[in-house]
Design a protein around this motif. Sequence first.
Motif, PDB file in Angstrom:
ATOM      1  N   ARG B  23      -5.807   0.912  13.472  1.00 52.76           N
ATOM      2  CA  ARG B  23      -5.387  -0.091  12.487  1.00 52.76           C
ATOM      3  C   ARG B  23      -6.637  -0.573  11.765  1.00 52.76           C
ATOM      4  O   ARG B  23      -7.498  -1.201  12.368  1.00 52.76           O
ATOM      5  N   ASN B  51     -10.473   8.630  11.967  1.00 51.82           N
ATOM      6  CA  ASN B  51     -11.099   9.776  11.298  1.00 51.82           C
ATOM      7  C   ASN B  51     -10.119  10.902  10.994  1.00 51.82           C
ATOM      8  O   ASN B  51      -9.916  11.272   9.830  1.00 51.82           O
ATOM      9  N   ILE B 107      -8.364  -0.693  16.808  1.00 49.70           N
ATOM     10  CA  ILE B 107      -8.328  -1.604  15.666  1.00 49.70           C
ATOM     11  C   ILE B 107      -9.737  -1.784  15.125  1.00 49.70           C
ATOM     12  O   ILE B 107     -10.692  -1.864  15.891  1.00 49.70           O
ATOM     13  N   SER B 108      -9.845  -1.796  13.800  1.00 52.53           N
ATOM     14  CA  SER B 108     -11.147  -1.961  13.148  1.00 52.53           C
ATOM     15  C   SER B 108     -11.107  -3.114  12.168  1.00 52.53           C
ATOM     16  O   SER B 108     -10.138  -3.270  11.423  1.00 52.53           O
ATOM     17  N   SER B 109     -12.169  -3.892  12.170  1.00 52.01           N
ATOM     18  CA  SER B 109     -12.430  -4.829  11.084  1.00 52.01           C
ATOM     19  C   SER B 109     -13.366  -4.127  10.119  1.00 52.01           C
ATOM     20  O   SER B 109     -14.440  -3.667  10.514  1.00 52.01           O
ATOM     21  N   ILE B 120     -18.364  -1.974   9.748  1.00 54.66           N
ATOM     22  CA  ILE B 120     -17.206  -1.819  10.638  1.00 54.66           C
ATOM     23  C   ILE B 120     -17.482  -2.299  12.061  1.00 54.66           C
ATOM     24  O   ILE B 120     -18.556  -2.058  12.604  1.00 54.66           O
ATOM     25  N   ALA B 121     -16.494  -2.963  12.645  1.00 55.49           N
ATOM     26  CA  ALA B 121     -16.464  -3.180  14.102  1.00 55.49           C
ATOM     27  C   ALA B 121     -15.142  -2.619  14.593  1.00 55.49           C
ATOM     28  O   ALA B 121     -14.095  -2.907  14.019  1.00 55.49           O
ATOM     29  N   THR B 122     -15.184  -1.791  15.620  1.00 56.91           N
ATOM     30  CA  THR B 122     -13.993  -1.093  16.106  1.00 56.91           C
ATOM     31  C   THR B 122     -13.830  -1.301  17.596  1.00 56.91           C
ATOM     32  O   THR B 122     -14.807  -1.254  18.342  1.00 56.91           O
ATOM     33  N   PHE B 123     -12.577  -1.518  18.017  1.00 54.45           N
ATOM     34  CA  PHE B 123     -12.282  -1.546  19.443  1.00 54.45           C
ATOM     35  C   PHE B 123     -11.321  -0.417  19.785  1.00 54.45           C
ATOM     36  O   PHE B 123     -10.269  -0.273  19.168  1.00 54.45           O
ATOM     37  N   ARG B 124     -11.699   0.381  20.780  1.00 53.81           N
ATOM     38  CA  ARG B 124     -10.813   1.416  21.323  1.00 53.81           C
ATOM     39  C   ARG B 124     -10.757   1.230  22.831  1.00 53.81           C
ATOM     40  O   ARG B 124     -11.790   1.311  23.499  1.00 53.81           O
ATOM     41  N   ARG B 151     -14.992  12.361  19.233  1.00 55.69           N
ATOM     42  CA  ARG B 151     -14.714  11.427  20.336  1.00 55.69           C
ATOM     43  C   ARG B 151     -13.494  11.840  21.135  1.00 55.69           C
ATOM     44  O   ARG B 151     -13.278  11.321  22.224  1.00 55.69           O
ATOM     45  N   ASP B 175     -18.595  12.593  14.405  1.00 50.40           N
ATOM     46  CA  ASP B 175     -18.752  11.248  13.861  1.00 50.40           C
ATOM     47  C   ASP B 175     -19.402  10.299  14.856  1.00 50.40           C
ATOM     48  O   ASP B 175     -19.616   9.141  14.580  1.00 50.40           O
ATOM     49  N   ARG B 176     -19.673  10.802  16.039  1.00 48.44           N
ATOM     50  CA  ARG B 176     -20.299   9.971  17.055  1.00 48.44           C
ATOM     51  C   ARG B 176     -21.268  10.853  17.819  1.00 48.44           C
ATOM     52  O   ARG B 176     -21.077  12.067  17.877  1.00 48.44           O
ATOM     53  N   GLU B 196     -25.660   9.836  10.614  1.00 46.08           N
ATOM     54  CA  GLU B 196     -25.969   8.919  11.724  1.00 46.08           C
ATOM     55  C   GLU B 196     -25.681   9.592  13.075  1.00 46.08           C
ATOM     56  O   GLU B 196     -26.493   9.525  14.008  1.00 46.08           O
TER      57      GLU B 196
END
Lengths: 321, 321
Positions: B23, B51, B107-109, B120-124, B151, B175-176, B196
């Motif tokens: 989200r 992604n 969810i991402s801000s 971005i800050a993301t919680f998984r 991931r 991406d990670r 990155e």
Amino acid sequence: MASDDRGRDKTPPRILCIGMPVRDLIFRVPVVPARGHKEYASAFIEVAGGNSPNAAVAIARLGGRALLTGPIGGAHAASNAIIADQFKGEGLDTSGLVVVDDVVTPISSVLIDPSGERTIATFRDPKLWTVRLPPPDILLADCAAVLIESRCAPFGTEMCAEARRRGLPVVVDGDRMMSLREGLWQVASHIVFSSEALRATAGVDDDVAALRKVATLTSAFLGVTSGARGVDWLDGHGEPHHMPAFPVHTVDTLGAGDVFHGAFTLAVAESQPLEQGLRFASAAAALKCTRFGGAFGSPQRSEVADFLTSGVVGTPACPSR
Amino acid sequence: MASDDRGRDKTPPRILCIGMPVRDLIFRVPVVPARGHKEYASAFIEVAGGNSPNAAVAIARLGGRALLTGPIGGAHAASNAIIADQFKGEGLDTSGLVVVDDVVTPISSVLIDPSGERTIATFRDPKLWTVRLPPPDILLADCAAVLIESRCAPFGTEMCAEARRRGLPVVVDGDRMMSLREGLWQVASHIVFSSEALRATAGVDDDVAALRKVATLTSAFLGVTSGARGVDWLDGHGEPHHMPAFPVHTVDTLGAGDVFHGAFTLAVAESQPLEQGLRFASAAAALKCTRFGGAFGSPQRSEVADFLTSGVVGTPACPSR
């Protein structure tokens, strides 16, 4: 205030809280991401928030009764149900909330870093300010005090004026720059600013100097909270006083200012002496800072009493999230 | 790939996208708030993201077919309904998504500042990685290629290995930071990193040097995107090549890398020559950057074709939000 005094003899004081409920999306991050970067959060919760709603949660935990009024968006019914459930779970009366159609409820991204500091981005749809509150005979019935967040002045000032006509104290949470022509200066009995908002309002970079400057605009009690630095206020002679914050291990400052405002308004409604009320509010805010979860980390009355007696943070009656 | 080639004669190629729907709560802010501060957003939308899901949206807009697989959280059914509706509205096949009980969907801000940069800050929830995907005979039926975000390796590598056994290309979105012992190095036919992630993976601060370092781990095609700086890759002889990004007026970079991966995977599935595929992907990503709304700002195929011919950004077929 005769009728309210009678009410207080039997039941806890009821406080009308005029504000804007917000969906607070709280991420616990190792560090606040720099512009253009990504950070991974270790925890996430969605809680109901907003200045006056947070204060209302604190009031209820501290033994008062809180009636919430203000706009909520009608666009996402499911999100509003989450908010309403959380507030009702705290015993708040949400019957004063008014749905504004086709608008999203205000929403905040809140990042909490390891020091407990919060960093916020908030969206509030401008249409929320078109809300019309229920009539004063409904909202003010049986109320002992009113708390309003300053951003609600466009739709809340008239309600506050009516409250003053009825002899009720009106506490203003000055959380955003206030216009110097704002009607709230006249209708407030107490205004407690955040340091950032006070300085922006007065255009002065010193809290006490700023208080003195805005004192020319109002006969209200004036105070300012500045987090870990404590609280400053002007006495009846315009003389400044300072009370340091209680030193605690801070894990989350989100809503700490709101908890202060809620506790202070409850103290005013209970006719506590001013300095005692400020100390009560400082203690409640300090205890909140020791727990994650915004205002849902607010303490119970007994915890504040114990803390004021012992100076020791007890085990939370409500577990931190 | 005979069966897929036959399929492509009649219908667009179908691509299995292994990823984690997110989200995305997107705030348009005047400036990214400094630690401890508040900023007020001028716009807010909640969109489905992540992604591979973003790449799937791009694939569908560009004329491919996308089947999404991966975990979603079962904790907030209403939120998941929003995600599912948005993906279905793009014509994605969401039948491969698997609900993980008692877990919140990632969810991402996302803060978008006036330059279009995203922060971005993301919680998984870690429990999402316990997901078990549907069997390969279901997911790989009629597929021409697989795209996986790195991931998802813990639950997706075996599916990718099976895809390779069936002769399908497997494109990895790096991406990670990837472990050097990751099975994806062996099963990938193409790996395209973000700058990155590549630098973190290789422990080297230069994109081309990092590509050369990880080239010892894999026989896959290796490339790296670095936003406005463009794309670098190694040819079959290990020689580096560079393609600059298309210069555009950027308003929102959220999902631009994902759109690149989606378009590139579609090009691979269509057996486009490599450099042509990279150019196609660069153009799609550049057009995405000109529009607000994450991957929902992805272009249609005809827009990419026009842009590659004329170099001019046309009027969006899908209005920006």
